[in-house]
Design a protein around this motif. Structure first.
Motif, PDB file in Angstrom:
ATOM      1  N   ALA A  58      44.459  55.022  37.263  1.00 44.88           N
ATOM      2  CA  ALA A  58      44.574  53.573  37.120  1.00 44.88           C
ATOM      3  C   ALA A  58      44.780  53.174  35.668  1.00 44.88           C
ATOM      4  CB  ALA A  58      43.322  52.890  37.674  1.00 44.88           C
ATOM      5  N   ALA A  59      45.393  51.998  35.462  1.00 44.45           N
ATOM      6  CA  ALA A  59      45.593  51.439  34.127  1.00 44.45           C
ATOM      7  C   ALA A  59      45.560  49.916  34.224  1.00 44.45           C
ATOM      8  CB  ALA A  59      46.922  51.906  33.534  1.00 44.45           C
ATOM      9  N   HIS A  60      45.240  49.259  33.096  1.00 49.71           N
ATOM     10  CA  HIS A  60      45.201  47.799  33.102  1.00 49.71           C
ATOM     11  C   HIS A  60      45.405  47.254  31.688  1.00 49.71           C
ATOM     12  CE1 HIS A  60      41.035  48.266  31.585  1.00 49.71           C
ATOM     13  NE2 HIS A  60      41.283  47.101  31.015  1.00 49.71           N
ATOM     14  N   ALA A  61      45.744  45.978  31.631  1.00 49.38           N
ATOM     15  CA  ALA A  61      45.764  45.220  30.378  1.00 49.38           C
ATOM     16  C   ALA A  61      45.210  43.846  30.697  1.00 49.38           C
ATOM     17  CB  ALA A  61      47.185  45.117  29.822  1.00 49.38           C
ATOM     18  N   GLU A  62      44.329  43.325  29.826  1.00 45.38           N
ATOM     19  CA  GLU A  62      43.715  42.035  30.122  1.00 45.38           C
ATOM     20  C   GLU A  62      43.460  41.250  28.839  1.00 45.38           C
ATOM     21  OE1 GLU A  62      40.351  43.619  32.127  1.00 45.38           O
ATOM     22  OE2 GLU A  62      39.017  43.431  30.409  1.00 45.38           O
ATOM     23  N   HIS A  63      43.302  39.941  29.021  1.00 43.90           N
ATOM     24  CA  HIS A  63      43.042  39.043  27.891  1.00 43.90           C
ATOM     25  C   HIS A  63      42.009  38.016  28.314  1.00 43.90           C
ATOM     26  CE1 HIS A  63      43.499  36.575  24.414  1.00 43.90           C
ATOM     27  NE2 HIS A  63      44.110  35.587  25.054  1.00 43.90           N
ATOM     28  N   TYR A  64      40.989  37.829  27.458  1.00 47.30           N
ATOM     29  CA  TYR A  64      39.952  36.841  27.733  1.00 47.30           C
ATOM     30  C   TYR A  64      40.198  35.588  26.921  1.00 47.30           C
ATOM     31  CZ  TYR A  64      37.292  40.293  30.312  1.00 47.30           C
ATOM     32  OH  TYR A  64      36.901  41.214  31.236  1.00 47.30           O
ATOM     33  N   LEU A  65      39.770  34.447  27.463  1.00 47.77           N
ATOM     34  CA  LEU A  65      39.985  33.155  26.840  1.00 47.77           C
ATOM     35  C   LEU A  65      38.669  32.579  26.335  1.00 47.77           C
ATOM     36  CD1 LEU A  65      42.354  31.654  29.572  1.00 47.77           C
ATOM     37  CD2 LEU A  65      43.025  32.831  27.478  1.00 47.77           C
TER      38      LEU A  65
END
Length: 216
Positions: A58-65
């Motif tokens: 698995a892989a991911h990219a994320e951004h928090y606000l």
């Protein structure tokens, strides 16, 4: 000279303390990992038809606000699992794609090294049965129509980020443990009469390395 050494010593002594604090103040992550996956039954009306459970990448990219309580993530996972029916077996490439909203019950804090989260989103599960003529599974009351291997899915999960403050090439690192269910709303199979089957659960548990990034 002694003064210079004293200043240098003070700075070096501060590094171990500064490392963990900076590592936990992040706005996004990029991660890679692996684990296991369990597949639900494709055929809810007859003999069981399902992929064998096993490994997953698995892989991911994320951004928090803002304060970090809310974030957005794009994720992908892959596995190749055996499928056996009517005395025949073949390996099926399966992909899981999703776009999810991540919610942290606790805000980002420089002193916090354990950060739990919940996720909710939608995506696609591609089972990789391929395209062709319909395949009838005798004794299972199920048919693969030959062109229905990609299914819309809803996704929900729970996870924990552990941020020990280590770094690689200047990028702070952490560890993520997560369990999620990608629920395909319909099975890739259908009844002999053409009625839809489903839903189908695709439950994954993954452990991975995350790189913590400070995005603008």
């Amino acid at each position: 000279m002694r003064k210079t050494r004293g200043v240098a010593g003070a700075l070096l002594g501060a590094l171990p303390a500064a490392g963990p604090l900076a590592a936990q103040d992040y706005q996004g992550t990029v991660g890679y990992g692996g684990g296991g996956i369990w597949f639900g039954d494709f055929n809810g009306s007859g003999a069981a038809l399902a992929l064998e459970g096993g490994w997953l990448a698995a892989a991911h990219a994320e951004h928090y606000l803002g304060s970090g309580r809310i974030g957005a993530r794009l994720g992908a996972a892959f596995t190749q699992r055996p499928f056996e029916a009517a005395g025949e077996a073949r390996d099926i490439n399966t992909w899981l794609f999703d776009a999810s909203v991540l919610l942290r019950p606790l805000p980002v804090d420089r002193r916090r090294s354990v950060v739990p989260f919940v996720s909710l989103g939608a995506g696609v599960v591609s089972y990789g049965f391929g395209e062709g003529r319909p395949v009838v599974f005798e004794g299972s009351d199920a048919v693969y129509p030959g062109d229905d291997d990609r299914q819309f899915a809803v996704v929900g999960g729970l996870g924990i980020d552990f941020v020990p403050g280590r770094s690689l090439w200047g990028t702070p690192l952490g560890v993520r443990l997560e369990a999620a269910d990608h629920v395909a709303l319909e099975s890739p199979f259908e009844t002999p009469g053409g009625d839809a089957l489903g839903p189908v659960h695709n439950v994954r548990v993954t452990l991975g390395l995350i790189g913590l990034v400070d995005l603008p």
